[in-house]
Design an enzyme around this catalytic site. Structure first.
Site, mmCIF file in Angstrom:
data_model
loop_
_atom_site.group_PDB
_atom_site.id
_atom_site.type_symbol
_atom_site.label_atom_id
_atom_site.label_comp_id
_atom_site.label_asym_id
_atom_site.label_seq_id
_atom_site.Cartn_x
_atom_site.Cartn_y
_atom_site.Cartn_z
ATOM 1 N N ALA A 24 -77.562 -29.707 13.514
ATOM 2 C CA ALA A 24 -78.975 -29.501 13.153
ATOM 3 C C ALA A 24 -79.226 -30.139 11.789
ATOM 4 O O ALA A 24 -78.356 -30.780 11.226
ATOM 5 C CB ALA A 24 -79.275 -28.009 13.128
ATOM 6 N N ASN A 25 -80.416 -29.974 11.263
ATOM 7 C CA ASN A 25 -80.687 -30.412 9.886
ATOM 8 C C ASN A 25 -81.624 -29.411 9.220
ATOM 9 O O ASN A 25 -82.043 -28.438 9.842
ATOM 10 C CB ASN A 25 -81.235 -31.846 9.867
ATOM 11 N N ARG A 26 -81.927 -29.650 7.961
ATOM 12 C CA ARG A 26 -82.631 -28.636 7.174
ATOM 13 C C ARG A 26 -84.145 -28.646 7.336
ATOM 14 O O ARG A 26 -84.847 -27.914 6.664
ATOM 15 C CB ARG A 26 -82.308 -28.818 5.690
ATOM 16 N N SER A 27 -84.679 -29.475 8.214
ATOM 17 C CA SER A 27 -86.136 -29.518 8.370
ATOM 18 C C SER A 27 -86.668 -28.191 8.924
ATOM 19 O O SER A 27 -86.135 -27.654 9.885
ATOM 20 C CB SER A 27 -86.507 -30.659 9.321
#
Ligand code: C5P
Length: 408
Positions: A206-209
């Protein structure tokens, strides 16, 4: 601009209530129909007769009127705009909390019209963190705040908190009315959130968005009259009037956007799409006792680049560039490479900017080196700036919106 517009003028109990009379007079002179609503507090400062005489109809103060049993829905639904001048700390708190204790707070909840709030109070109250938090909440919901001015206050004090002048209030109302419907009949597709690429049945890359910027753009576009489709991985409340297409992976996002693109006038790619994904996600859960797994990655499709290649005449394509260095150079290169009309670049290493924050600071870059810097602000204000530029680009486009043909 104001001729024929129905405006509800809410007046709360501050010493500046007398200036509401002048606001009303100016609106009526410009051709607006002004329906005044006073709170109990306001009646301590000005008489009903004064405001009734200079508005378009008598002042209303009560929810409990046998001749007019649901005044709040009638006023809220028929208004083109609601302005509260002056707005006390109590009104800001009640409105931010969704409390409906009197006619004015009920009207504010029973409307989809744009709302302009003009706070006025003593400096200590205005600067109190609780008041500032309520103002930030209202702003993030799209309420237009006309900031108070510095100057003489009641009791001889001097400082920030004086109600904005009637000229400024009327100018703010005109500005809101002029942008309110500038995306009517425009189909805006917005992507939001970070994609999640499965490693196995329970784990993802995943990513931090957070999706907050994309949701703010969707909400603002809908408020300006657009038909909005939000393609999102985030689990945030869906803004009023927005259709949601929930997705999780880059592949799902690409499928949804490829399907929606031919019918879109504007595509805003605010999502943080993974650049790599596991080639072969495990069907079950990878067990710890099987040793350290080797996860082989492959590139994901560049959705925006594909949309850029297939761009239709008159379609406006907007990308985002989250950078930690060389902001402008990287943004300009993406703008060119992906055939974009606008790129929204942010330095995500700066304080309060980008992923997960409620605020953002961006540089808007258009072809030909047209650069516009938007200083740190809540994400709804950033959304406004992005959509203002989109409207400008559409206005300048030789084939806006109709008679599409493939450009490439
Ligand atoms: O090149 P970069 O990934 O930094 O570009 C960012 C822009 O491209 C964003 O608008 C993002 O949504 C989009 N993007 C995409 N598909 C990818 C990667 C990024 O549409 N696989």
């Amino acid at each position: 601009m104001l001729a024929g517009k129905r405006i509800v003028l809410g007046v709360t109990g501050g010493i500046a209530a007398y200036k509401a009379v002048e606001v009303s007079r100016r609106l009526v002179d410009a051709g607006a129909h002004v329906s005044p609503v006073m709170t109990a507090g306001a009646e301590h400062f000005i008489g009903r007769t004064t405001l009734s005489a200079l508005a378009s109809e008598p002042v209303q103060t009560s929810l409990w009127d046998e001749a007019n049993p649901i005044p709040h829905t009638v006023l809220g639904q028929s208004a083109d705009l609601i302005v509260v001048a002056p707005a006390t700390a109590r009104l800001l708190a009640a409105y931010a909390a969704g409390l409906s204790t009197d006619l004015l707070t009920n009207v504010l909840l029973a409307t989809r019209a744009p709302v302009v709030v003009c706070p006025a109070m003593h400096t200590e109250m205005w600067e109190h963190p609780a008041v500032q938090a309520n103002v930030a909440t209202l702003r993030s919901r799209g309420v237009h705040i006309v900031e108070p001015e510095e100057g003489r206050l009641a009791g001889g004090d001097v400082g920030a908190g004086r109600l904005a002048s009637p000229e400024r209030i009327v100018a703010a109302i005109e500005a809101v009315l002029s942008t309110t419907r500038d995306l009517a009949n425009v189909h805006v597709v917005v992507s939001a959130g970070g994609t999640r690429e499965p490693i196995d049945a329970v784990r993802v890359i995943a990513n931090r968005s957070s999706g907050k910027q994309g949701y703010a753009i969707a909400a603002e576009a809908a408020a300006r009259g657009a038909k909005v489709t939000l393609v999102s991985t985030a689990e945030l409340p869906v803004p009023a009037g927005v259709a949601l297409r929930a997705v999780e992976t880059a592949a799902q996002m690409q499928a949804a956007l490829t399907e929606l693109a031919p019918g879109a006038d504007v595509i805003i790619m605010a999502a943080a799409v993974a650049d790599f994904r596991p080639v072969a996600p495990a069907a079950g859960k990878i067990k710890k006792d099987q040793g350290v797994p080797q996860i082989v990655l492959e590139p994901t499709p560049d959705i925006l680049a594909a949309l850029g290649k297939a761009k239709l005449a008159g379609q406006v394509l907007v990308g985002f560039a989250a950078e930690t260095s060389d902001l402008l150079a990287n943004a300009e290169s993406k703008l060119r490479r992906k055939h974009l009309d606008l790129i929204v670049a942010n330095d995500v290493s700066a304080p309060g900017v980008g992923f997960q924050h409620d605020t953002n600071a961006v540089t808007l870059v258009q072809p030909g080196g047209v650069v516009h810097v938007v200083a740190l602000a809540d994400k709804r204000s950033i959304a406004k700036a992005v959509l203002d530029t989109v409207v400008q680009i559409r206005g300048a486009s030789p084939t806006p919106n109709s008679k599409r043909s493939l450009t490439k």
